[in-house]
Motif scaffolding. Structure first.
Motif, PDB file in Angstrom:
ATOM      1  N   ILE A 112     -42.626  39.476 -14.402  1.00  0.00           N
ATOM      2  CA  ILE A 112     -43.317  38.600 -13.149  1.00  0.00           C
ATOM      3  C   ILE A 112     -42.299  37.787 -12.636  1.00  0.00           C
ATOM      4  O   ILE A 112     -42.258  37.484 -11.397  1.00  0.00           O
ATOM      5  CB  ILE A 112     -44.231  37.482 -13.958  1.00  0.00           C
ATOM      6  N   LYS A 113     -41.029  37.420 -13.258  1.00  0.00           N
ATOM      7  CA  LYS A 113     -39.842  37.036 -12.535  1.00  0.00           C
ATOM      8  C   LYS A 113     -39.433  37.851 -11.364  1.00  0.00           C
ATOM      9  O   LYS A 113     -38.910  37.472 -10.397  1.00  0.00           O
ATOM     10  CB  LYS A 113     -38.788  36.714 -13.381  1.00  0.00           C
ATOM     11  N   LYS A 114     -39.169  38.998 -11.628  1.00  0.00           N
ATOM     12  CA  LYS A 114     -38.803  40.128 -10.757  1.00  0.00           C
ATOM     13  C   LYS A 114     -39.801  40.117  -9.691  1.00  0.00           C
ATOM     14  O   LYS A 114     -39.413  40.490  -8.399  1.00  0.00           O
ATOM     15  CB  LYS A 114     -38.492  41.338 -11.291  1.00  0.00           C
ATOM     16  N   ALA A 115     -40.964  39.987  -9.802  1.00  0.00           N
ATOM     17  CA  ALA A 115     -42.108  40.168  -8.570  1.00  0.00           C
ATOM     18  C   ALA A 115     -41.939  38.947  -7.835  1.00  0.00           C
ATOM     19  O   ALA A 115     -41.953  39.028  -6.576  1.00  0.00           O
ATOM     20  CB  ALA A 115     -43.552  40.047  -9.506  1.00  0.00           C
ATOM     21  N   TYR A 116     -41.808  37.698  -8.320  1.00  0.00           N
ATOM     22  CA  TYR A 116     -41.821  36.444  -7.743  1.00  0.00           C
ATOM     23  C   TYR A 116     -40.447  36.455  -6.840  1.00  0.00           C
ATOM     24  O   TYR A 116     -40.219  35.898  -5.730  1.00  0.00           O
ATOM     25  CB  TYR A 116     -41.727  35.416  -8.382  1.00  0.00           C
ATOM     26  N   ALA A 117     -39.370  37.097  -7.372  1.00  0.00           N
ATOM     27  CA  ALA A 117     -38.061  37.175  -6.681  1.00  0.00           C
ATOM     28  C   ALA A 117     -38.216  38.187  -5.383  1.00  0.00           C
ATOM     29  O   ALA A 117     -37.466  38.139  -4.283  1.00  0.00           O
ATOM     30  CB  ALA A 117     -37.109  38.011  -7.775  1.00  0.00           C
ATOM     31  N   ALA A 118     -39.020  39.358  -5.614  1.00  0.00           N
ATOM     32  CA  ALA A 118     -39.140  40.447  -4.503  1.00  0.00           C
ATOM     33  C   ALA A 118     -40.118  40.166  -3.553  1.00  0.00           C
ATOM     34  O   ALA A 118     -39.861  40.419  -2.164  1.00  0.00           O
ATOM     35  CB  ALA A 118     -39.396  41.607  -5.295  1.00  0.00           C
ATOM     36  N   ILE A 119     -41.196  39.519  -3.760  1.00  0.00           N
ATOM     37  CA  ILE A 119     -42.423  39.346  -3.099  1.00  0.00           C
ATOM     38  C   ILE A 119     -42.206  38.141  -2.291  1.00  0.00           C
ATOM     39  O   ILE A 119     -42.298  36.985  -2.935  1.00  0.00           O
ATOM     40  CB  ILE A 119     -43.683  39.414  -3.667  1.00  0.00           C
ATOM     41  N   PRO A 120     -42.110  37.727  -0.955  1.00  0.00           N
ATOM     42  CA  PRO A 120     -42.005  36.355  -0.433  1.00  0.00           C
ATOM     43  C   PRO A 120     -43.345  35.656  -0.352  1.00  0.00           C
ATOM     44  O   PRO A 120     -44.430  36.509  -0.397  1.00  0.00           O
ATOM     45  CB  PRO A 120     -41.678  36.969   1.032  1.00  0.00           C
ATOM     46  N   PHE A 121     -43.200  34.513  -0.013  1.00  0.00           N
ATOM     47  CA  PHE A 121     -44.440  33.746  -0.090  1.00  0.00           C
ATOM     48  C   PHE A 121     -45.584  34.092   1.072  1.00  0.00           C
ATOM     49  O   PHE A 121     -45.050  34.285   2.311  1.00  0.00           O
ATOM     50  CB  PHE A 121     -44.179  32.163   0.161  1.00  0.00           C
ATOM     51  N   SER A 122     -46.710  34.123   0.632  1.00  0.00           N
ATOM     52  CA  SER A 122     -47.732  34.542   1.758  1.00  0.00           C
ATOM     53  C   SER A 122     -49.008  33.614   1.602  1.00  0.00           C
ATOM     54  O   SER A 122     -49.434  33.372   0.310  1.00  0.00           O
ATOM     55  CB  SER A 122     -48.287  35.837   1.912  1.00  0.00           C
ATOM     56  N   LYS A 123     -49.818  33.279   2.415  1.00  0.00           N
ATOM     57  CA  LYS A 123     -50.976  32.329   2.379  1.00  0.00           C
ATOM     58  C   LYS A 123     -51.968  33.262   1.692  1.00  0.00           C
ATOM     59  O   LYS A 123     -52.912  32.958   1.204  1.00  0.00           O
ATOM     60  CB  LYS A 123     -51.596  31.900   3.535  1.00  0.00           C
ATOM     61  N   GLU A 124     -51.892  34.655   1.631  1.00  0.00           N
ATOM     62  CA  GLU A 124     -52.879  35.491   1.117  1.00  0.00           C
ATOM     63  C   GLU A 124     -52.604  35.811  -0.363  1.00  0.00           C
ATOM     64  O   GLU A 124     -53.521  36.384  -1.122  1.00  0.00           O
ATOM     65  CB  GLU A 124     -52.576  36.957   1.986  1.00  0.00           C
ATOM     66  N   ILE A 125     -51.492  35.348  -0.699  1.00  0.00           N
ATOM     67  CA  ILE A 125     -51.493  35.303  -2.390  1.00  0.00           C
ATOM     68  C   ILE A 125     -52.146  34.150  -3.016  1.00  0.00           C
ATOM     69  O   ILE A 125     -51.879  32.994  -2.707  1.00  0.00           O
ATOM     70  CB  ILE A 125     -49.709  35.038  -2.714  1.00  0.00           C
ATOM     71  N   THR A 126     -53.198  34.399  -3.749  1.00  0.00           N
ATOM     72  CA  THR A 126     -53.986  33.286  -4.399  1.00  0.00           C
ATOM     73  C   THR A 126     -53.686  33.347  -5.674  1.00  0.00           C
ATOM     74  O   THR A 126     -54.342  32.227  -6.372  1.00  0.00           O
ATOM     75  CB  THR A 126     -55.312  33.615  -4.081  1.00  0.00           C
TER      76      THR A 126
END
Length: 221
Positions: A164-178
């Motif tokens: 999950i740390k790698k995922a948060y490092a790779a995926i930028p913030f978006s309002k669609e992420i809930t």
């Protein structure tokens, strides 16, 4: 591996019609967030708990909390950034549960099962069936859909910490992420679902608060 719980408590009192953040509202003379923290402490005393709060709420929280044995971190501008701050506090190998501070009724069964399932997968999430009929909206029309093909997702959501740390490092913030599973999924991670609990409600409205109060007081009796 070491177990961690990141409890994100950045809610406001807007939908609660409350002048104070919902996680600070008292039930039986105790802040709602304390019940959430204690659920993890009682489920497994070995879990290292990280509570993430808005910077402006940290000092007030330290004055009103009745619970001990956890860390407090300052959050970010959104839930996404607050979770990321919490994850950055975890070093080395570990398993992590990411939970909403406004879900004080999470059961020891869900906490235990989630961590146990991580021995066979890297991501797992509790979910429950829909009870009501649902319809899909498309522009100015709508249509009925098969509710058996959908689930209501809850927290805590459980992950191998490195994944999950790698995922948060790779995926930028978006309002669609809930939620956190959305971040993991966008980074190519499969999500395993397991049976959640109808009592594991998220306190968002005054009606939710009344229900949570009744359920919590029933547990204390």
């Amino acid at each position: 591996m070491q177990k961690f719980a990141i409890i994100v408590a950045g809610g406001s009192g807007s939908r609660m019609n409350s002048p104070i953040p919902k996680q600070f509202i008292e039930i039986n003379k105790k802040p709602l967030l304390d019940y959430t923290i204690e659920a993890f402490l009682h489920a497994d005393a070995s879990i290292k708990i990280i509570v993430v709060l808005p910077k402006q709420h940290v000092n007030h929280w330290k004055k009103i909390t009745t619970t001990k044995n956890y860390s407090i971190l300052e959050g970010g501008n959104s839930r996404y950034h607050s979770v990321k701050n919490g994850l950055n506090h975890i070093t080395g190998l570990g398993l992590v549960a990411i939970h909403d501070g406004a879900r004080p009724l999470v059961s020891a069964k869900i906490i235990s099962e989630g961590f146990t399932l991580l021995s066979t997968c890297d991501s797992c999430v509790p979910s429950i069936d829909l009870k009501n009929s649902i319809r899909k909206i498309h522009q100015n029309t709508n249509q009925s859909v098969d509710r058996s093909k959908y689930k209501i997702v809850q927290t805590p959501q459980f992950f191998n910490a490195n994944i999950i740390k790698k995922a948060y490092a790779a995926i930028p913030f978006s309002k669609e992420i809930t939620d956190d599973a959305s971040v993991a999924e966008q980074n190519g991670q499969a999500i395993k679902l397991f049976e959640g609990d109808e009592n594991n409600i998220k306190v968002t409205t005054p009606m939710d608060l009344k229900l949570a109060e009744a359920l919590l007081l029933n547990k204390l009796m």
